[in-house]
Every structure is written in C-alpha cells, then in structure tokens.
Design a protein around this motif. Structure first.
Motif, short mmCIF file in Angstrom:
data_model
loop_
_atom_site.label_atom_id
_atom_site.label_comp_id
_atom_site.label_asym_id
_atom_site.label_seq_id
_atom_site.Cartn_x
_atom_site.Cartn_y
_atom_site.Cartn_z
N GLU A 17 80.99 43.71 76.01
CA GLU A 17 82.04 42.92 76.89
C GLU A 17 81.03 42.49 78.09
N PHE A 18 80.54 43.76 78.64
CA PHE A 18 79.83 43.48 80.08
C PHE A 18 78.46 42.66 79.48
N GLN A 19 78.04 43.05 78.52
CA GLN A 19 76.80 42.45 78.16
C GLN A 19 76.95 40.70 78.16
N THR A 20 78.11 40.36 77.23
CA THR A 20 78.59 39.08 77.08
C THR A 20 78.81 38.48 78.53
N LEU A 21 79.19 39.15 79.31
CA LEU A 21 79.39 38.65 80.83
C LEU A 21 78.14 38.28 81.36
N GLY A 22 77.12 38.62 81.03
CA GLY A 22 75.89 38.80 81.71
C GLY A 22 75.33 39.91 82.49
N PHE A 23 76.13 41.05 82.55
CA PHE A 23 75.95 42.20 83.32
C PHE A 23 74.52 42.87 82.49
N ASP A 24 73.70 43.61 83.29
CA ASP A 24 72.75 44.52 82.65
C ASP A 24 73.21 45.95 82.51
N THR A 25 73.36 46.41 81.31
CA THR A 25 73.84 47.67 81.11
C THR A 25 72.77 48.82 80.95
N GLY A 26 71.61 48.73 81.03
CA GLY A 26 70.65 49.22 81.08
C GLY A 26 70.33 49.96 79.66
N ILE A 76 79.22 55.96 78.87
CA ILE A 76 78.61 56.10 80.12
C ILE A 76 77.96 54.72 80.12
N ILE A 77 78.50 53.73 81.05
CA ILE A 77 78.03 52.39 80.97
C ILE A 77 77.58 52.08 82.31
N PRO A 78 76.40 52.12 82.62
CA PRO A 78 76.00 51.74 84.11
C PRO A 78 75.95 50.09 84.30
N VAL A 79 76.29 49.63 85.24
CA VAL A 79 76.22 48.26 85.52
C VAL A 79 75.26 48.14 86.69
N LEU A 80 74.10 47.50 86.24
CA LEU A 80 73.12 47.56 87.01
C LEU A 80 72.90 46.41 88.36
N ILE A 81 72.83 46.88 89.59
CA ILE A 81 73.19 45.64 90.37
C ILE A 81 71.75 45.54 91.44
N LYS A 82 70.99 46.75 90.99
CA LYS A 82 69.52 46.52 91.65
C LYS A 82 69.22 46.48 93.08
N ASP A 83 70.31 46.59 93.67
CA ASP A 83 69.98 46.24 95.25
C ASP A 83 70.94 47.48 95.85
N TYR A 84 70.33 48.16 97.00
CA TYR A 84 70.99 49.31 97.69
C TYR A 84 72.23 48.83 98.20
N ASP A 85 72.24 47.78 99.20
CA ASP A 85 73.40 47.45 99.91
C ASP A 85 74.17 46.63 99.13
N LYS A 86 73.82 45.83 97.98
CA LYS A 86 74.67 45.08 97.18
C LYS A 86 75.52 45.92 96.50
N THR A 87 75.03 47.14 95.97
CA THR A 87 75.75 48.13 95.05
C THR A 87 77.05 48.50 95.97
N PHE A 88 76.81 48.89 97.32
CA PHE A 88 77.88 49.42 98.24
C PHE A 88 78.68 48.43 98.22
N MET A 89 78.54 47.18 98.61
CA MET A 89 79.41 45.96 98.48
C MET A 89 79.99 45.84 97.30
N PHE A 90 79.52 45.75 96.31
CA PHE A 90 80.16 45.53 94.98
C PHE A 90 81.25 46.60 94.91
N TRP A 91 80.90 47.89 94.87
CA TRP A 91 81.62 49.11 94.77
C TRP A 91 82.82 48.81 95.73
N LYS A 92 82.72 48.46 96.97
CA LYS A 92 83.91 48.32 97.88
C LYS A 92 84.96 47.23 97.57
#
Ligand SMILES: Cc1ncc(COP(=O)(O)O)c(C=O)c1O
Length: 398
Positions: free
Chosen positions: A313-322, A328-344
């Motif tokens: 489902e993550f892949q169908t939505l267009g996320f990169d699951t490494g 254990i499914i990583p969702v790659l954000i590939k940017d330091y600050d953006k990862t924290f903002m997405f997390w928040k």
C-alpha cells in the motif's frame, strides 16, 4: 581545556526542541499495545519492536508477576556466582532447541550478548568481516575485541553485497581465523541478509558465520524461527544471536551454537561475568512468550501478512520503502529536516513513528521507520495509510 566543553557546546537537540520538532525521548504515559498515551493523547504506535504484541499479553504479564513473587525483583548478582536461577538454564535449553543448536547462553541485554560473544571469540590473529550497516552492538563487540587484541583486523563490506564480501574475503590471508558477522534482518530497512550467498562464501573461505537475528526471530519463517527458517535452512549458521526486547516481550538476549563455543564464552565473556543476571520477571516473560510462539505460529503469519499489505500500500501511494521485505517498513523522506517535520505532523495526527537520520543512516536515506505488531487491527492500518497519504501530499513527498 574543560573535559565538559563539548557538553556546553552541544546545542543541536535544544534547537530542534525550540522549533517544536524534536522526535526523541517522548515519554509513554500508558501502553495498550497498538495504542499508547503520549502527551495526554491516544497515539497509534507504529514505532515499536513488540512484533508479536506480547508485551501486553495477559499470560506473559502473569508469568512475570508470578516469577517476581517467587524469586524477587532481582538476581542480585552475576550468572557466574549467585545469579543463576534454574529458570535461566531452562530458558537456555528451550532456546537452543528452538533454533536447532546444541547450547545457548542468555545475557542481560541483547547489546551485551553481541558485545560479549564477539569480543570474547575474536583474538590473536583473527579477522572480523562485517556488513557496514550491522547493528552498533556488533561493532562495539568488534572494536572491543580488536582493542584488547592488537593482532585482530576488522574488514567491512558494502551493505548486503555478496560480491563485495567476496572481494574482501579473497584479500585475507587464508591461514587467519575468520569471523563473518551479519544481521539476519537489517534493523533500519527491514531487509533479509542474502544468507545463501553468505553461507557459500563462509564455507569457501573457511570463515565462521555469526548471525544477529534480533529482528528475524518471530518475524521470519513460517513458525517464527527467523532468517534461517525464511531460507529453509536448519542449523547451518555457526552462532545465532537474538535479543529478548523485540519478539520476546522482555529484556535480555542470547547466543546459541556448538556447546564448546557457548561454554568458552560462558567462562570468558566479561559482559556475562561482570554484570548482574537477567531478572526473574524478564526470564519468565521470555519463557511464556516462547510457549506462545511455539503453540500459536499463526500470530507470526498475521504479522507477515500485515507487513506485505503495508509495503504494497505504501508503494502504491508512491512512497519509497527502501529494501524492506519484513514488517519493518521504512518510509524514505531523504532529507534531515523534512523527516523531523513529517514526524511531527504525523504525531500531531496521532501516529508515532521513529525518525531516523544521519549518522544512523546515510544523510540521503533519512527515513521514518515504521514497524508493525501482530495485534494491529485492519482499522489501525487504514488509519496509518490515510494519514501518510495526506501528509505525504502536503509535504511533496509523494
Ligand atoms: C540488530 C540488533 N542487535 C542487537 C540489539 C541489542 O539488543 P537490546 O536492545 O536487547 O540490547 C538490537 C536492539 O536494538 C538490534 O536491533
């Protein structure tokens, strides 16, 4: 210069706190398995290693309470001296049988199991060959062993890259004793080690193979016996290690292998001898979790189904699951600050994930590590996907 100077100068964590996007050390106020309470709000937990959901299983809790009533809250000493309970030895023989090995040894944490076993087994002219992304406890075992024995050489190969491993192996003096070490399932991206190739290479170059299956046992294979079972092997790996802090709903860890190897580590590992034994409640919890896994392998399959669904489902939505192949499914954000903002943003919407940035992963692989429990409901999973979709679009990640 003041030895504390670096502490006064360390401001990075405070900066992220001031910006309101610091994702670490958030206290859990209540734990109801897939749902927890944090900051006074109910949060859907997809950042736990409680893979089979057994930390809140009433049978596991009851076993831990009964053991505490019978043996107290601590063993008050090392396994070597007064700290061994009959329960420890029972657990060791049950675990050895579970992973098809002659003997097992339990340590007070998984970290100590790796640090203790690896640093004890490498000496004199040993060469340790390790995947670059192995868990830090493996590296600490390697570095400790190497610092105690200046003749030891450490070689790293590219992540899960058998060709690079072979290149490294070829260059090593065939006469030197070799230990090849790898995670079974890699903790950040949830991929299985390419075990068939590793075994071939270990055999060809006469190396012993040590497999840390902390994220494999309970997760891989039809009956949860981990990476070995996933590939249809029986006992080909020389030493298997696992922690109790994930599938086994407790705290501690073990190694298993030939009885002479285990016996040697038992009598020489400083991490075993100079540290207090696993407390009674923790041992009893593992024994009960093991009963449940053996009797109810369907929980392992439920977890595997959840992993497959979420990855798809993550892949169908267009996320990169490494590289993920497990729950254990990583969702790659590939940017330091953006990862924290997405997390928040996710956290504000009621979902807890783990934000993983450099140096834990390369800077261009900053990610949100999601991991699932067999006890997550289909509604929980749908909530995760809908929320990720909304935020992913808002933030331009998908
Ligand atoms: C692959 C791996 N090995 C070892 C450990 C250490 O286990 P513990 O948390 O029981 O100390 C962990 C835990 O984070 C891990 O992920």
């Amino acid at each position: 210069m003041d030895i504390f100077e670096k502490c006064w100068n360390f401001t990075k964590a405070q900066e992220y706190m001031d910006r309101g996007i610091y994702p670490y050390f958030v206290p859990v106020e209540e734990n109801h398995g897939p749902r927890v309470v944090m900051n006074g709000r109910e949060i859907l937990m997809i950042g736990s290693n409680n893979y089979l959901g057994l930390t809140k299983d009433p049978r596991v809790i009851e076993a831990a309470i009964k053991a505490t009533e019978k043996f107290g809250t601590s063993c008050s000493g090392s396994r070597f001296l007064n700290g061994t309970l009959q329960m420890h030895t029972e657990l060791e023989s049950r675990l050895a049988k579970f992973v098809n090995k002659e003997a097992a040894l339990v340590f007070s944490t998984g970290y100590q199991a790796n640090a203790g076993a690896i640093s004890t087994i490498i000496d004199k002219k040993a060469v340790v060959i390790t995947d670059k992304t192995n868990h830090s406890s493996i590296f600490d075992g390697v570095f400790l062993g190497a610092s105690l024995n200046p003749g030891v050489t450490v070689k790293r190969y590219k992540h899960n890259d058998a060709d690079d491993l072979e290149r490294v192996m070829k260059a090593i003096d065939p006469e030197r004793p070799k230990l090849l070490v790898s995670d079974g399932v890699f903790s950040m991206e949830g991929d299985f080690v390419k075990l068939p190739r590793l075994l071939e290479i270990a055999n060809e170059y006469n190396a012993r193979l040590y497999l840390d299956d902390a994220h494999g046992i309970g997760v891989g294979g039809d009956t949860g016996r981990g990476t070995m079972e996933h590939y249809g092997y029986f006992d080909e790996v020389d030493v298997i290690m696992c922690t109790f802090s994930k599938t086994f709903a407790s705290l501690g860890g073990f190694i298993a292998g030939k009885k002479e190897v285990i016996n040697y580590i038992k009598h020489y590992s400083r991490q075993l001898i100079f540290s207090a034994a696993m407390p009674p409640a923790n041992v009893a919890a593992v024994l009960k979790a093991l009963d449940i896994i053996e009797k109810e392998p369907q929980i392992v399959r439920r977890l595997q189904d959840i992993g497959q669904k979420m990855r798809r489902e993550f892949q169908t939505l267009g996320f990169d699951t490494g590289h993920s192949e497990t729950p254990i499914i990583p969702v790659l954000i590939k940017d330091y600050d953006k990862t924290f903002m997405f997390w928040k943003t996710l956290f504000d919407e009621g979902i807890y994930t783990n934000a993983v940035v450099a140096p834990a992963v390369p800077p261009d692989r900053s990610l949100l590590r999601t991991s699932y429990m067999a006890t997550h409901s289909d509604n929980d999973l749908d909530q995760v996907l809908e929320t990720f979709k909304k935020i992913g679009k808002q933030m331009g990640v998908i």
